[in-house]
Design a protein around this motif. Structure first.
Motif, PDB file in Angstrom:
ATOM      1  N   GLN A  25      -6.283 -17.037   2.933  1.00 54.25           N
ATOM      2  CA  GLN A  25      -6.656 -16.450   1.663  1.00 54.25           C
ATOM      3  C   GLN A  25      -8.146 -16.671   1.496  1.00 54.25           C
ATOM      4  OE1 GLN A  25      -4.651 -17.847  -1.768  1.00 54.25           O
ATOM      5  NE2 GLN A  25      -5.734 -16.644  -3.109  1.00 54.25           N
ATOM      6  N   GLU A  26      -8.675 -15.608   0.883  1.00 52.61           N
ATOM      7  CA  GLU A  26     -10.219 -15.629   0.762  1.00 52.61           C
ATOM      8  C   GLU A  26     -10.474 -15.335  -0.801  1.00 52.61           C
ATOM      9  OE1 GLU A  26     -12.653 -13.854   3.697  1.00 52.61           O
ATOM     10  OE2 GLU A  26     -11.481 -14.534   5.166  1.00 52.61           O
ATOM     11  N   PHE A  34      -7.342 -11.650  -1.927  1.00 46.55           N
ATOM     12  CA  PHE A  34      -7.802 -11.001  -0.809  1.00 46.55           C
ATOM     13  C   PHE A  34      -7.360 -12.007   0.467  1.00 46.55           C
ATOM     14  CE2 PHE A  34     -11.073  -8.416   1.435  1.00 46.55           C
ATOM     15  CZ  PHE A  34     -11.675  -9.239   2.430  1.00 46.55           C
ATOM     16  N   TYR A  35      -6.464 -11.270   1.363  1.00 43.01           N
ATOM     17  CA  TYR A  35      -5.872 -12.118   2.503  1.00 43.01           C
ATOM     18  C   TYR A  35      -6.122 -11.222   3.768  1.00 43.01           C
ATOM     19  CZ  TYR A  35      -2.827 -13.690  -1.563  1.00 43.01           C
ATOM     20  OH  TYR A  35      -2.553 -14.224  -2.604  1.00 43.01           O
ATOM     21  N   HIS A  36      -6.046 -12.150   4.588  1.00 37.46           N
ATOM     22  CA  HIS A  36      -5.753 -11.823   6.106  1.00 37.46           C
ATOM     23  C   HIS A  36      -4.536 -12.289   6.736  1.00 37.46           C
ATOM     24  CE1 HIS A  36     -10.083 -10.474   6.813  1.00 37.46           C
ATOM     25  NE2 HIS A  36     -10.518 -11.339   6.127  1.00 37.46           N
ATOM     26  N   ALA A  37      -3.715 -11.314   6.946  1.00 38.69           N
ATOM     27  CA  ALA A  37      -2.572 -11.766   7.592  1.00 38.69           C
ATOM     28  C   ALA A  37      -2.291 -11.497   9.153  1.00 38.69           C
ATOM     29  CB  ALA A  37      -1.293 -10.917   6.818  1.00 38.69           C
ATOM     30  N   VAL A  38      -1.921 -12.406   9.724  1.00 38.69           N
ATOM     31  CA  VAL A  38      -1.767 -12.334  11.071  1.00 38.69           C
ATOM     32  C   VAL A  38      -0.479 -12.204  11.573  1.00 38.69           C
ATOM     33  CG1 VAL A  38      -2.543 -13.274  13.574  1.00 38.69           C
ATOM     34  CG2 VAL A  38      -4.097 -13.573  11.621  1.00 38.69           C
ATOM     35  N   ILE A  39      -0.242 -10.957  12.108  1.00 38.69           N
ATOM     36  CA  ILE A  39       1.287 -10.512  12.584  1.00 38.69           C
ATOM     37  C   ILE A  39       1.148 -10.256  13.987  1.00 38.69           C
ATOM     38  CG2 ILE A  39       3.253  -9.136  12.129  1.00 38.69           C
ATOM     39  CD1 ILE A  39       1.979  -8.526   9.201  1.00 38.69           C
ATOM     40  N   ASP A  40       1.640 -11.029  14.856  1.00 34.82           N
ATOM     41  CA  ASP A  40       1.787 -10.784  16.229  1.00 34.82           C
ATOM     42  C   ASP A  40       0.512 -10.742  16.859  1.00 34.82           C
ATOM     43  OD1 ASP A  40       4.587 -11.110  16.337  1.00 34.82           O
ATOM     44  OD2 ASP A  40       4.949  -9.053  16.001  1.00 34.82           O
ATOM     45  N   ASN A  41      -0.370 -11.440  16.824  1.00 37.97           N
ATOM     46  CA  ASN A  41      -1.832 -11.261  17.089  1.00 37.97           C
ATOM     47  C   ASN A  41      -2.635  -9.959  16.868  1.00 37.97           C
ATOM     48  OD1 ASN A  41      -1.631 -13.858  18.513  1.00 37.97           O
ATOM     49  ND2 ASN A  41      -0.633 -12.592  20.346  1.00 37.97           N
ATOM     50  N   THR A  43      -4.357  -8.544  13.166  1.00 38.16           N
ATOM     51  CA  THR A  43      -4.833  -8.788  11.705  1.00 38.16           C
ATOM     52  C   THR A  43      -4.672  -7.554  10.756  1.00 38.16           C
ATOM     53  OG1 THR A  43      -6.297 -10.408  12.878  1.00 38.16           O
ATOM     54  CG2 THR A  43      -6.771  -9.815  10.589  1.00 38.16           C
ATOM     55  N   VAL A  44      -4.071  -7.969   9.806  1.00 39.34           N
ATOM     56  CA  VAL A  44      -3.751  -6.887   8.755  1.00 39.34           C
ATOM     57  C   VAL A  44      -4.607  -7.529   7.450  1.00 39.34           C
ATOM     58  CG1 VAL A  44      -2.171  -5.714   7.173  1.00 39.34           C
ATOM     59  CG2 VAL A  44      -1.557  -6.324   9.681  1.00 39.34           C
ATOM     60  N   LEU A  45      -5.213  -6.575   6.721  1.00 42.68           N
ATOM     61  CA  LEU A  45      -5.959  -6.861   5.364  1.00 42.68           C
ATOM     62  C   LEU A  45      -5.129  -6.506   4.421  1.00 42.68           C
ATOM     63  CD1 LEU A  45      -8.732  -7.789   4.095  1.00 42.68           C
ATOM     64  CD2 LEU A  45      -9.343  -5.296   4.369  1.00 42.68           C
ATOM     65  N   VAL A  46      -4.846  -7.514   3.357  1.00 40.56           N
ATOM     66  CA  VAL A  46      -4.122  -7.129   2.258  1.00 40.56           C
ATOM     67  C   VAL A  46      -5.164  -7.737   1.036  1.00 40.56           C
ATOM     68  CG1 VAL A  46      -2.187  -8.034   0.933  1.00 40.56           C
ATOM     69  CG2 VAL A  46      -2.029  -7.749   3.404  1.00 40.56           C
ATOM     70  N   ILE A  47      -5.074  -6.535   0.252  1.00 43.63           N
ATOM     71  CA  ILE A  47      -6.134  -6.802  -1.068  1.00 43.63           C
ATOM     72  C   ILE A  47      -5.163  -6.480  -2.235  1.00 43.63           C
ATOM     73  CG2 ILE A  47      -7.976  -5.885  -2.242  1.00 43.63           C
ATOM     74  CD1 ILE A  47      -9.300  -4.957   0.542  1.00 43.63           C
ATOM     75  N   GLU A  48      -5.293  -7.291  -3.411  1.00 51.13           N
ATOM     76  CA  GLU A  48      -4.546  -6.946  -4.469  1.00 51.13           C
ATOM     77  C   GLU A  48      -5.711  -6.944  -5.607  1.00 51.13           C
ATOM     78  OE1 GLU A  48      -1.862  -9.323  -7.799  1.00 51.13           O
ATOM     79  OE2 GLU A  48      -1.493 -10.029  -5.646  1.00 51.13           O
ATOM     80  N   LEU A  49      -5.757  -5.647  -5.932  1.00 56.94           N
ATOM     81  CA  LEU A  49      -6.703  -5.185  -7.095  1.00 56.94           C
ATOM     82  C   LEU A  49      -6.511  -5.992  -8.322  1.00 56.94           C
ATOM     83  CD1 LEU A  49      -7.485  -1.649  -6.087  1.00 56.94           C
ATOM     84  CD2 LEU A  49      -8.780  -3.485  -5.289  1.00 56.94           C
ATOM     85  N   ARG A  50      -7.547  -6.146  -9.217  1.00 52.29           N
ATOM     86  CA  ARG A  50      -7.282  -6.565 -10.530  1.00 52.29           C
ATOM     87  C   ARG A  50      -6.661  -5.562 -11.392  1.00 52.29           C
ATOM     88  NH1 ARG A  50     -10.034 -11.169 -11.211  1.00 52.29           N
ATOM     89  NH2 ARG A  50     -11.878 -11.549  -9.904  1.00 52.29           N
ATOM     90  N   THR A  51      -6.059  -5.831 -12.235  1.00 53.19           N
ATOM     91  CA  THR A  51      -5.288  -4.985 -13.262  1.00 53.19           C
ATOM     92  C   THR A  51      -6.423  -4.356 -14.277  1.00 53.19           C
ATOM     93  OG1 THR A  51      -3.659  -6.772 -13.554  1.00 53.19           O
ATOM     94  CG2 THR A  51      -3.572  -4.864 -14.884  1.00 53.19           C
ATOM     95  N   PHE A  52      -6.071  -2.937 -14.113  1.00 53.51           N
ATOM     96  CA  PHE A  52      -7.076  -2.056 -15.047  1.00 53.51           C
ATOM     97  C   PHE A  52      -6.073  -1.225 -16.125  1.00 53.51           C
ATOM     98  CE2 PHE A  52      -6.481   0.098 -11.132  1.00 53.51           C
ATOM     99  CZ  PHE A  52      -6.476   1.547 -11.829  1.00 53.51           C
ATOM    100  N   HIS A  53      -6.526  -0.856 -17.104  1.00 51.97           N
ATOM    101  CA  HIS A  53      -5.844  -0.191 -17.969  1.00 51.97           C
ATOM    102  C   HIS A  53      -6.285   1.225 -18.053  1.00 51.97           C
ATOM    103  CE1 HIS A  53      -3.730  -3.938 -19.360  1.00 51.97           C
ATOM    104  NE2 HIS A  53      -4.989  -4.534 -19.540  1.00 51.97           N
ATOM    105  N   VAL A  54      -5.423   2.082 -18.231  1.00 54.23           N
ATOM    106  CA  VAL A  54      -5.891   3.453 -18.498  1.00 54.23           C
ATOM    107  C   VAL A  54      -5.470   4.213 -19.651  1.00 54.23           C
ATOM    108  CG1 VAL A  54      -5.876   5.779 -17.147  1.00 54.23           C
ATOM    109  CG2 VAL A  54      -5.891   3.931 -15.690  1.00 54.23           C
ATOM    110  N   PHE A  55      -6.096   4.472 -20.658  1.00 54.90           N
ATOM    111  CA  PHE A  55      -5.748   4.902 -21.786  1.00 54.90           C
ATOM    112  C   PHE A  55      -5.824   6.518 -21.848  1.00 54.90           C
ATOM    113  CE2 PHE A  55      -7.780   0.606 -22.620  1.00 54.90           C
ATOM    114  CZ  PHE A  55      -6.765   0.087 -23.194  1.00 54.90           C
TER     115      PHE A  55
END
Length: 148
Positions: A25-26, A34-41, A43-55
């Motif tokens: 985790q970074e 913001f994550y880097h997941a290493v799966i079987d050598n 690297t996969v980038l995983v980004i969870e964005l902040r919540t935003f509201h659409v009106f």
């Protein structure tokens, strides 16, 4: 199009073999996680964005009401940062004045602070329109009432 994308994601999640992974985790100011997941050598980038509201779009009775709304939005966007700043200066000054021994020292400090604040912010506030000045006063008042 949306259906094919959904089926593709469903296929990927259901049929990808489950393996051990290492997650690092970074932090990043623009993202919640913001994550880097290493799966079987690999690297996969995983980004969870902040919540935003659409009106939904605003609906107005007529052009006059719409013009008033957007003018108010403009004024609030321009004056709210100054209202918060002025409120923080007021609180800081009030707390310092509580430590002063007598009324004469308090009055001198108040005059000094007033002069400094006017000197610092007069060029900025001079460019405000009358409606923005009124909005600034309302917002400062609202900041004071919220914290009480």
């Amino acid at each position: 199009m949306k259906r094919t994308i959904f089926i593709l994601f469903l296929f990927l999640f259901l049929f990808i073999p489950r393996t051990k992974s290492q997650i690092v985790q970074e932090s990043h100011p623009a993202y919640k996680h913001f994550y880097h997941a290493v799966i079987d050598n690999d690297t996969v980038l995983v980004i969870e964005l902040r919540t935003f509201h659409v009106f939904p779009p605003e609906k107005f009775k007529d052009k006059k009401q719409e013009k008033f709304y957007w003018k108010t939005v403009r004024d609030v966007k321009k004056t709210l940062p100054y209202a918060k700043l002025i409120y923080s200066i007021l609180i800081e000054t009030y707390e310092y004045m509580e430590t002063l021994p007598d009324d004469k020292a308090r009055e001198e400090h108040m005059k000094k602070m007033e002069k400094e604040v006017f000197q610092q912010y007069k060029p900025i506030l001079k460019k405000f329109t009358l409606s923005q000045g009124k909005m600034l006063i309302k917002l400062i008042n609202r900041e004071c009432n919220q914290s009480s």
